[in-house]
Design an enzyme around this catalytic site. Sequence first.
Site, PDB file in Angstrom:
ATOM      1  N   GLY A  65      11.803   1.722  35.888  1.00  0.00           N
ATOM      2  CA  GLY A  65      10.501   2.369  35.890  1.00  0.00           C
ATOM      3  C   GLY A  65       9.845   2.221  37.247  1.00  0.00           C
ATOM      4  N   PRO A  78       9.243   0.958  43.089  1.00  0.00           N
ATOM      5  CA  PRO A  78      10.169   1.018  41.957  1.00  0.00           C
ATOM      6  C   PRO A  78      10.163  -0.320  41.219  1.00  0.00           C
ATOM      7  CG  PRO A  78      11.380   0.733  44.003  1.00  0.00           C
ATOM      8  CD  PRO A  78       9.946   0.972  44.388  1.00  0.00           C
ATOM      9  N   LYS A  79      10.335  -0.274  39.924  1.00  0.00           N
ATOM     10  CA  LYS A  79      10.398  -1.502  39.133  1.00  0.00           C
ATOM     11  C   LYS A  79      11.863  -1.955  39.090  1.00  0.00           C
ATOM     12  CE  LYS A  79       8.954  -3.489  34.686  1.00  0.00           C
ATOM     13  NZ  LYS A  79      10.238  -4.076  34.308  1.00  0.00           N
ATOM     14  N   ILE A  80      12.181  -2.932  39.909  1.00  0.00           N
ATOM     15  CA  ILE A  80      13.560  -3.413  40.024  1.00  0.00           C
ATOM     16  C   ILE A  80      13.954  -4.167  38.756  1.00  0.00           C
ATOM     17  CG2 ILE A  80      15.185  -4.663  41.481  1.00  0.00           C
ATOM     18  CD1 ILE A  80      13.670  -2.415  42.916  1.00  0.00           C
TER      19      ILE A  80
END
EC number: 6.5.1.2
Length: 572
Positions: free
Chosen positions: A302, A147-149
């Site tokens: 994202g 996951p794009k933190i």
Amino acid sequence: MFSIICSICRYILVLVYRLSKLIVGLVVGVNVVQAASNHSVDGLCEAKNLTLIAQESNRLGGQLQKWDQAYQLSGSSPISDEAYDQLLNLWRSMQRCRQLSEKLPPVPLPEKVLLAKHPIPHTGLKKLNEREVYNWINTRKDIWLQPKIDGVAVSLVYENGQLISMISRGNNLEGIEWRAKADFIPTVPKKIKHQGTLILQGELFWRMHEHIQAEYGGMNARNKVAGWLMRKNLPTSNENNIGIFIWAWPSGNTDPKTQLSLLSKIGFPLAEQYSHKIESKADVKQLREYYYQSKLPFVTDGIVLKSFPAPSAQAWQAKQNSWAIAWKYPFRSTLSGIVELQFKVGRTGRVSVVAVISPVTIDSKKISRVSLGSLSSWKKRDLLVGDKVLVSLSGLGTPKIEEVVWRREERLYPDTTNFIQFHSLTCFTYTRSCLQQFVARLVWLGKQLNMKGISEATWQQWVTHNNLTQLTTWLSESWQNSLPKNKRNQLLIEQLRLASVQPLSAWLRGLAIPLPKEYIGRITDLKMLDNQSVINKMKLTANQKKKLSKWLAEPEVKLILQVLAGRQVNSP
């Protein structure tokens, strides 16, 4: 600081209304489907428009750089990622018209800010759309997804197991030294089992409880972290709400499973927990949707895809990354521009405002109009033609303006003084200035009298072309007979005749008598309204009595009630 930045955000789109529409129109092709932007913009790249496009692209480019500088200094921005990304697309479109570079120049940080050099540059991530992501996958084999933190990027530097540096992302080459702040973040280990130099790159994030990105959005989580880090004074207690997610170990083991396992052992377990080996394109789409819809302990915007092995750490360069990409979530809100403001007077005299915007599509729904509420609400929001706004859908699917992201500097306000004249007792009779309120009264009356098939457009047609000047004009057989003879009008006349025999309570509701609903049904004869003992039995408040008296005293209302009395409209 925020007020200073907001004042900078004033943006002159055009000097005249005609030119403002040009720039607003540019938005259409650059925000919803970026792949189709070229065609939409190219049609406006004519020689006669290039002077204006040059002026506006210079202004917008300058502002984007100022936002970049704010982001590099603090890791946060006064403008949301969605707004920034879409305004950047707009700027690139205008640059494309001029055949100039679509890359913003690097932003120099102020000299007074003490910066530390990253031992290994931050490479950043290229944001791709779905088609581009799949093309990227086709050329690679060992791919992992995370996951794009959505947080604040940092470098962690350990020397023989001791944390010696925590540097903000900054301009990817150098950033602010936050080592002293790290002592107050329990999730960042200050001592680990590792000999020699260890350099990690990751994201400081604000810890959430069962956060669903699709429902709640970013919730300002990144700015909470950045605000805490940017405080001038050292904290006095630990900040347990900040977590750390390591997304890069430049000199780590080239086998991703081994690398993730080692990270967990030295105190960074999240990367292993939230990393997935990708076997197919379907995996990518499924996991992206999973992270968008699932309950998570952090905010995401994202997914990130990485191919292994990555280049050696010595080859890493700022903003040069071919082995990792980002596929962001769909925009929750979409950039558009206001091209027209429409004002409408309702039945009660309340003025509502609608913004006509450059058409955008959200969740397969095309949107070109957004309600701005009442006249006073519109004035408070200060929305004018030429302003750029973020548009989204409410939970019920109703379009709404989330925020204004770019205001036209020259504020050209429409004249709204003529709306002061309207209130709850105006326009029972048609005049030219009363068209909107009078038609709204007819629509409401028709609804209360259970008329079928008579739309607002029909009422307006009858008012403007068929001499319908009173709320009761349509009761007249001679007026009905004056309508053009056709099948549709015959059906509508039948509705009028059925409505004319509705009970008195329906008429009073349709005429908006200011009485509580429970009392309207008790009025079975118009004479009861002149009977003070009847009124007293209703136990109305002083304010209710005052409103009723004013309504009954209104000359136009008196005429309508006389017509109804003459027709003996009473309850059975």
